[in-house]
Design an enzyme around this catalytic site. Structure first.
Site, PDB file in Angstrom:
ATOM      1  N   GLU A 192       0.811  -1.223   0.000  1.00 44.31           N
ATOM      2  CA  GLU A 192       0.000   0.000   0.000  1.00 44.31           C
ATOM      3  C   GLU A 192       0.843   1.271   0.000  1.00 44.31           C
ATOM      4  O   GLU A 192       0.407   2.303  -0.489  1.00 44.31           O
ATOM      5  CB  GLU A 192      -0.958   0.008   1.196  1.00 44.31           C
ATOM      6  CG  GLU A 192      -2.097  -1.003   1.090  1.00 44.31           C
ATOM      7  CD  GLU A 192      -1.752  -2.370   1.654  1.00 44.31           C
ATOM      8  OE1 GLU A 192      -0.559  -2.611   1.961  1.00 44.31           O
ATOM      9  OE2 GLU A 192      -2.660  -3.200   1.789  1.00 44.31           O
ATOM     10  N   MET A 217      24.719   8.019   0.874  1.00 43.34           N
ATOM     11  CA  MET A 217      24.676   9.362   1.445  1.00 43.34           C
ATOM     12  C   MET A 217      24.998   9.321   2.938  1.00 43.34           C
ATOM     13  O   MET A 217      25.671  10.208   3.458  1.00 43.34           O
ATOM     14  CB  MET A 217      23.302   9.994   1.211  1.00 43.34           C
ATOM     15  CG  MET A 217      23.229  11.435   1.657  1.00 43.34           C
ATOM     16  SD  MET A 217      24.481  12.468   0.874  1.00 43.34           S
ATOM     17  CE  MET A 217      23.574  13.083  -0.536  1.00 43.34           C
ATOM     18  N   LYS A 238     -17.365  -0.091   6.413  1.00 41.14           N
ATOM     19  CA  LYS A 238     -17.971  -1.050   5.489  1.00 41.14           C
ATOM     20  C   LYS A 238     -19.482  -0.871   5.385  1.00 41.14           C
ATOM     21  O   LYS A 238     -20.053  -0.963   4.299  1.00 41.14           O
ATOM     22  CB  LYS A 238     -17.623  -2.462   5.965  1.00 41.14           C
ATOM     23  CG  LYS A 238     -17.991  -3.548   4.976  1.00 41.14           C
ATOM     24  CD  LYS A 238     -17.366  -4.876   5.351  1.00 41.14           C
ATOM     25  CE  LYS A 238     -17.981  -5.987   4.524  1.00 41.14           C
ATOM     26  NZ  LYS A 238     -17.000  -6.604   3.626  1.00 41.14           N
ATOM     27  N   PHE A 276     -11.388  -6.534  14.539  1.00 43.38           N
ATOM     28  CA  PHE A 276     -10.376  -7.086  13.650  1.00 43.38           C
ATOM     29  C   PHE A 276     -10.028  -6.065  12.562  1.00 43.38           C
ATOM     30  O   PHE A 276     -10.905  -5.526  11.906  1.00 43.38           O
ATOM     31  CB  PHE A 276     -10.888  -8.381  13.011  1.00 43.38           C
ATOM     32  CG  PHE A 276      -9.907  -8.974  12.035  1.00 43.38           C
ATOM     33  CD1 PHE A 276      -8.675  -9.428  12.473  1.00 43.38           C
ATOM     34  CD2 PHE A 276     -10.218  -9.056  10.682  1.00 43.38           C
ATOM     35  CE1 PHE A 276      -7.754  -9.958  11.577  1.00 43.38           C
ATOM     36  CE2 PHE A 276      -9.306  -9.587   9.778  1.00 43.38           C
ATOM     37  CZ  PHE A 276      -8.073 -10.036  10.227  1.00 43.38           C
ATOM     38  N   GLN A 277      -8.766  -5.797  12.397  1.00 40.12           N
ATOM     39  CA  GLN A 277      -8.237  -4.845  11.411  1.00 40.12           C
ATOM     40  C   GLN A 277      -8.803  -3.440  11.579  1.00 40.12           C
ATOM     41  O   GLN A 277      -9.017  -2.730  10.602  1.00 40.12           O
ATOM     42  CB  GLN A 277      -8.453  -5.358   9.983  1.00 40.12           C
ATOM     43  CG  GLN A 277      -7.639  -6.611   9.735  1.00 40.12           C
ATOM     44  CD  GLN A 277      -7.538  -6.991   8.276  1.00 40.12           C
ATOM     45  OE1 GLN A 277      -8.442  -6.741   7.498  1.00 40.12           O
ATOM     46  NE2 GLN A 277      -6.432  -7.619   7.914  1.00 40.12           N
TER      47      GLN A 277
HETATM   48  C1  LIG Z   1      12.904   5.327   4.621  1.00 41.87           C
HETATM   49  C2  LIG Z   1      14.242   5.917   4.885  1.00 41.87           C
HETATM   50  N1  LIG Z   1      15.076   5.333   5.768  1.00 41.87           N
HETATM   51  C3  LIG Z   1      16.297   5.856   6.007  1.00 41.87           C
HETATM   52  C4  LIG Z   1      16.689   7.006   5.382  1.00 41.87           C
HETATM   53  C5  LIG Z   1      18.055   7.612   5.677  1.00 41.87           C
HETATM   54  N2  LIG Z   1      18.880   7.608   4.439  1.00 41.87           N
HETATM   55  C6  LIG Z   1      19.023   8.714   3.683  1.00 41.87           C
HETATM   56  S1  LIG Z   1      19.947   8.436   2.319  1.00 41.87           S
HETATM   57  C7  LIG Z   1      20.204   6.839   2.754  1.00 41.87           C
HETATM   58  C8  LIG Z   1      21.052   5.938   1.898  1.00 41.87           C
HETATM   59  C9  LIG Z   1      20.374   5.518   0.658  1.00 41.87           C
HETATM   60  O1  LIG Z   1      21.131   4.506   0.070  1.00 41.87           O
HETATM   61  P1  LIG Z   1      21.003   4.191  -1.457  1.00 41.87           P
HETATM   62  O2  LIG Z   1      19.577   4.038  -1.824  1.00 41.87           O
HETATM   63  O3  LIG Z   1      21.899   3.070  -1.810  1.00 41.87           O
HETATM   64  O4  LIG Z   1      21.454   5.562  -2.135  1.00 41.87           O
HETATM   65  P2  LIG Z   1      22.912   6.188  -2.315  1.00 41.87           P
HETATM   66  O5  LIG Z   1      23.014   7.296  -1.315  1.00 41.87           O
HETATM   67  O6  LIG Z   1      23.899   5.106  -2.090  1.00 41.87           O
HETATM   68  O7  LIG Z   1      22.879   6.704  -3.705  1.00 41.87           O
HETATM   69  C10 LIG Z   1      19.569   6.543   3.954  1.00 41.87           C
HETATM   70  C11 LIG Z   1      19.636   5.243   4.636  1.00 41.87           C
HETATM   71  C12 LIG Z   1      15.774   7.599   4.489  1.00 41.87           C
HETATM   72  N3  LIG Z   1      16.047   8.729   3.853  1.00 41.87           N
HETATM   73  N4  LIG Z   1      14.574   7.030   4.244  1.00 41.87           N
END
Ligand SMILES: Cc1ncc(C[n+]2csc(CCOP(=O)(O)OP(=O)(O)O)c2C)c(N)n1
Ligand SMILES: [Mg+2]
Lengths: 568, 168
Positions: free
Chosen positions: A53, A482, A165, A115-116
C-alpha cells in the site's frame, strides 16, 4: 426528477466519475470489498494493483506530480491503512494533491478494537491536509467531493477519507453536489496589490537581486510566467530541489539548485544578493543552511499561497500571499504598465551579472573522471543526452537523488519526481510507475540507489502485470551512500551499518519478475547499455557498478552557512 | 529568528470559532503538541449557533510564535475564525470551584472572604464549603491565596474565556 437510491459504493464511483478520475492505485481487503465489487462495473476507471500500500500512495503521488491532476488510492482498513502513512507523509511534505480512501470496520464496531481496526484518521491527522471518517452514507458524496476539492486547491496536499464497510453498503438518495460549501476554507489566490507595488519598488532599486523558485511554482505550473518575470527584471534564478523544472536550465540567468548540494554560483549568490525573491518556497533547512546567516545582506520578498510558510523560518520584508502563477502574471503586467527602463536595469545589474558569470565559470558542477571507473554523474549526463532531456525522472533518496538533481537538466514542471521534504527512500520506483500511467508516451526513468530500490522492489510485479514500462537505473555503490558520505566527512570514516555487503543480483531479480535486467561494469558500456535499456519495450533494471566511495559535491555541512561549501 | 525567541514571551488569549464536529479539538491540540506550542488553558462550548463552538485558548510565545500559531490555526479546515485579543479591548473571565476545609473556627472568616470577593458558597457539607468564584485571573489568584491557609482540598477551574467588547 426524483433522485434514485444508491449504495455507498455506487455513490463513491459517481463522485469519482464526476471528478474525472482515470486511475486508482490500490490494494483490496475485507473492509473495502464493497467498493472493489462495484469497481468491476466501472470500466472507464483503471485500477493498478500494487504490491504494497505504501507504493499505492507513492504511485498516486507520482501520477499527480507528472499530470497535475489529483492522484487516487484505495486500500483496506487496519494494516492496509497503516501501510499508507509513509506515502501520505511524503505527499504532505511536498504538497502533492492525492486522495487516499481507506476501508474501515463497520460503524457499530468502530472503537471496539475490532479485527483490522485502526484509528487511521487519528494516525494521519498531522500528515494530511485534512481527513474524514464518514459515519453516515448521506454525507458520503459531499465528503468525497470535498476531499478532492481540498486536495487540489490552495496549497495542495493529501486528504484521507475513511469509509466504514456499512457505509459502503447502506443506501442513500444521490444527487450530484453542485457547490462546495466550506465555512472556513477559502484559499487566497489573488495577492494584495499594495504588496506587489512594494515588491516592485524593491526590485527596481536592487543591485543584486536573486530569484529563488520552489515547488509552488512547479505546482502552479507558473514556469512561463517565471521566465518572463526573471528576464524582465534581469535577475538570476536558482531553485530548490522541488523547484527544478520551473526555469529553463539553458538560460544564462539560471544558476542551478541551491542548498546543501547546490551549485557554487547559487549558494554564493544567495550569500551576496541584496534582494531575495522567494517564490513558492518554504525556506527549509536544507536550503538555508545555518538560518541566521542565510542571505545576510538581503531584503526578502516572499510569495507563497500558504500564509504559514511566510515568516516561519526567515524574516520577510514583503510578504505576498497568493498563487504563484497569478502573482507572477500580475507582477509582469504591472512591470509592463509601469514601463521599466531596461537599459537602466542592465546598467545597475551589470556588475552583479558579471560576478554571477564568474562564479558559474570558475566553479561549475564537476567530477573527476578516473580511468576505468563508472562515474554516476557521467551515467546521468549520458541518460540526459539519450533521452534528449525529455524523460520524466523519478529518484530514490540519497546520493542518487542529488546526482540526478545536479546532472539531469529539467525543462518543465512535473519532470522531476523526488521526495524532497520527507526524503523517503522507496519513493522513486512506485512514483515512476504512477508517472508512466499519467504520461504513457514519455520515457520514465527511476534513478535509484542500491539501498532505496530494495524498499519497494516488489513493485516489479505491478509494473509487469500492468504493462507499465518504466526504466530503473540503479547507481550501485554497495552502500547507503549518502549516510556513508556523512560518516566519511563527519564521523571519521566509521562506516557503521551502511555497507550493503549482501545484495540480490538485480539482473537475475528483474529476470525472475519477467522484466529485463542489464548490467554495466565498464565506463564504455554505459552508453550502449542505456541505449538498449531505453529501447526495450519492457520494464528494465540497469545495475550500474559505480565507485563505492564517490561523494556528492558541493556539500554544505548541516548547520553551516550555505556559502561554506566543501567542493570537489 | 529562532534566536529572538524566549526573550519576549507573552501570555496570549485566542478565541476561535470552530465547527462543532468530532475531532476538531484533537486537531487543535495536535497542532500545539506537534509544533511544540504551549497550551496554558483551553475551554470549549457551543455558541448560539449549535453548529459552531467557541474555543478560548491561552498560550505563551513571542510575537513570531504567536503569529505562527494564529496562521496555523486558521489553516485548519474546521476552524472558522481566529480572533486574536491582543489588539482589541476584551473581557475575560475565569470560573473556579473551590472546596475549602470549613473548620468551625474558620467558617466566619471564609464567609467574609467569599463576601468580599462577591463569590458564593454553592455547597456545604459537615467539613467543607464549596465556593464558586468568577473573575479575571488576578482576582481568582488573590482569592485562592486567602483561602489557602484554611486548607483547600480541591479546585476545578475553567481557564479564561473571553469575548471582545465590540463585535469584531
Ligand atoms: C525510509 C528511509 N530510511 C532511512 C533514510 C536515511 N537515508 C538517507 S539516504 C540513505 C542511503 C540511501 O542509500 P542508497 O539508496 O543506496 O542511495 P545512495 O546514497 O547510495 O545513492 C539513507 C539510509 C531515508 N532517507 N529514508
Ligand atoms: Mg547506494
Amino acid at each position: 426528477m426524483f433522485p434514485i437510491k444508491l449504495t455507498g459504493a455506487q455513490i463513491f464511483f459517481k463522485v469519482l466519475e464526476e471528478e474525472k478520475v482515470e486511475v486508482i492505485f490500490g490494494y483490496p481487503g475485507g473492509a473495502v470489498l464493497d467498493i472493489y465489487d462495484e469497481l468491476c462495473r466501472h470500466e472507464n476507471i483503471r485500477h493498478v494493483l500494487v504490491r504494497h500500500e505504501q507504493s499505492a500512495v507513492h504511485a498516486a503521488d507520482g501520477y499527480a506530480r507528472a499530470s497535475g491532476k489529483v492522484g487516487v488510492c484505495l486500500v483496506t482498513s487496519g494494516p492496509g491503512a497503516t501501510n499508507t502513512v509513509t506515502g501520505i507523509a511524503t505527499a504532505y511534505m511536498d504538497s502533492i494533491p492525492i486522495v487516499v480512501f481507506t476501508g474501515q470496520v463497520p460503524t457499530r464496531l468502530v472503537g471496539s478494537d475490532a479485527f483490522q481496526e485502526v484509528d487511521i484518521v487519528g494516525i494521519t491527522r498531522s500528515c494530511t491536509k485534512h481527513n474524514y471518517l464518514v459515519t453516515d452514507v448521506n454525507d458520503l458524496a459531499r465528503i468525497v467531493k470535498e476531499a478532492f476539492y481540498i486536495a487540489r486547491t490552495g496549497r495542495p496536499g493529501p486528504v484521507l477519507v475513511d469509509i466504514p464497510k456499512d457505509v459502503q453498503q447502506a443506501t442513500a438518495r444521490y444527487e450530484p453536489i453542485k457547490e462546495i460549501k466550506l465555512k472556513s476554507y477559502k484559499p487566497v489566490y489573488k495577492p494584495n496589490v499594495k504588496q506587489l507595488q512594494r515588491a516592485i519598488s524593491l526590485i527596481k532599486k536592487s543591485k543584486r537581486p536573486l530569484i529563488l523558485s520552489g515547488g509552488g511554482v512547479v505546482h502552479a505550473r507558473a514556469h512561463e510566467e517565471l521566465r518572463e518575470f526573471a528576464e524582465k527584471i534581469k535577475s538570476p534564478v536558482t531553485s530548490t530541489l522541488m523547484g527544478l523544472g520551473s526555469f529553463p536550465p539553458d538560460s544564462p540567468l539560471w544558476l542551478g539548485m541551491v542548498g546543501m548540494h547546490g551549485t557554487y554560483a547559487a549558494n554564493m549568490a544567495t550569500g551576496e544578493c541584496d534582494l531575495l525573491i522567494g517564490i513558492g518556497v518554504r525556506f527549509d533547512d536544507r536550503v538555508t543552511g545555518k538560518v541566521d546567516t542565510f542571505a545576510p545582506n538581503a531584503k526578502i520578498i516572499h510569495i507563497d499561497i500558504d500564509p504559514t510558510s511566510i515568516q516561519k523560518n526567515v524574516p520577510v520584508t514583503v510578504p505576498v500571499v497568493g498563487d504563484c502563477k497569478i502573482t507572477l502574471s500580475m507582477l509582469n503586467k504591472m512591470l509592463n504598465e509601469d514601463g521599466i527602463d531596461e537599459k537602466e536595469l542592465e546598467q545597475i545589474r551589470k556588475d552583479w551579472l558579471f560576478q554571477i558569470e564568474e562564479w558559474k565559470k570558475s566553479k561549475p558542477l564537476k567530477y573527476e573522471q578516473k580511468e576505468g571507473e563508472i562515474k554516476p554523474q557521467y551515467v546521468i549526463e549520458t541518460l540526459y543526452e539519450l533521452t534528449k532531456g525529455d524523460a520524466i525522472i523519478a529518484t530514490e533518496v540519497g546520493q542518487n537523488q542529488m546526482w540526478a538533481a545536479q546532472f539531469y537538466k529539467f525543462h518543465r514542471p512535473g519532470q522531476l519526481l523526488t521526495s524532497g521534504g520527507l526524503g523517503c527512500m522507496g519513493y522513486g520506483f512506485p512514483a515512476a510507475i504512477g508517472a508512466k500511467v499519467a504520461c504513457p508516451e514519455k520515457t520514465v526513468v527511476d534513478i535509484a540507489g542500491d539501498g532505496s530500490i530494495q524498499m519497494n522492489i516488489q513493485e516489479l510485479a505491478t509494473a509487469i502485470q500492468n504493462n507499465i514500462h518504466v526504466k530503473v537505473i540503479i547507481l550501485n555503490n554497495s552502500y547507503l551512500g549518502m549516510v556513508r558520505q556523512w560518516q566519511e566527512l563527519f564521523y571519521e570514516r566509521r562506516y557503521a551499518c551502511t555497507y550493503l555487503s549482501y545484495a540480490p543480483d538485480f539482473v537475475k531479480l528483474a529476470d525472475a519478475y519477467g522484466a529485463v535486467g542489464l548490467r554495466v561494469e565498464k565506463p564504455e558500456e554505459v552508453r550502449p547499455v542505456l541505449e538498449k535499456a531505453l529501447s526495450i519495450p519492457n520494464v528494465v533494471f540497469v545495475d550500474v557498478r559505480i565507485p563505492p566511495e564517490e561523494n556528492v559535491y558541493p556539500m554544505v555541512p548541516a548547520g553551516s552557512p550555505i556559502t561554506e561549501m566543501i567542493l570537489v | 529568528m529562532a534566536k529572538e525567541r524566549n526573550e519576549k514571551e507573552q501570555k496570549h488569549i485566542f478565541s476561535l470559532l470552530v465547527e462543532n464536529q468530532p475531532g476538531v479539538l484533537a486537531r487543535i491540540a495536535g497542532l500545539f503538541s506537534a509544533r511544540g506550542y504551549n497550551i496554558e488553558s483551553l475551554c470549549v462550548a457551543p455558541t448560539v449557533d449549535p453548529e459552531i463552538s467557541r474555543v478560548s485558548l491561552v498560550t505563551t510565545g513571542d510575537e513570531f510564535i504567536l503569529e505562527q500559531i494564529k496562521k496555523q490555526l486558521n489553516k485548519l479546515i474546521n476552524v472558522v475564525k481566529v480572533y486574536d485579543y491582543t489588539q482589541i479591548p476584551y473581557v475575560q473571565r475565569d470560573l473556579a470551584l473551590v472546596k475549602v476545609r470549613a473548620k468551625p473556627e474558620h467558617r466566619a472568616e471564609i464567609l467574609r472572604i467569599v463576601d468580599i470577593f462577591r463569590s458564593r458558597v454553592v455547597d456545604v457539607s459537615p467539613d467543607y464549603y464549596t465556593v464558586e468564584i468568577t473573575g479575571d485571573e488576578d482576582k481568582i489568584e488573590a482569592f485562592l491565596k486567602l483561602l489557602r491557609p484554611m486548607g483547600i482540598k480541591e479546585i476545578a477551574r475553567t481557564g479564561p474565556v473571553a469575548l471582545a467588547r465590540e463585535l469584531v
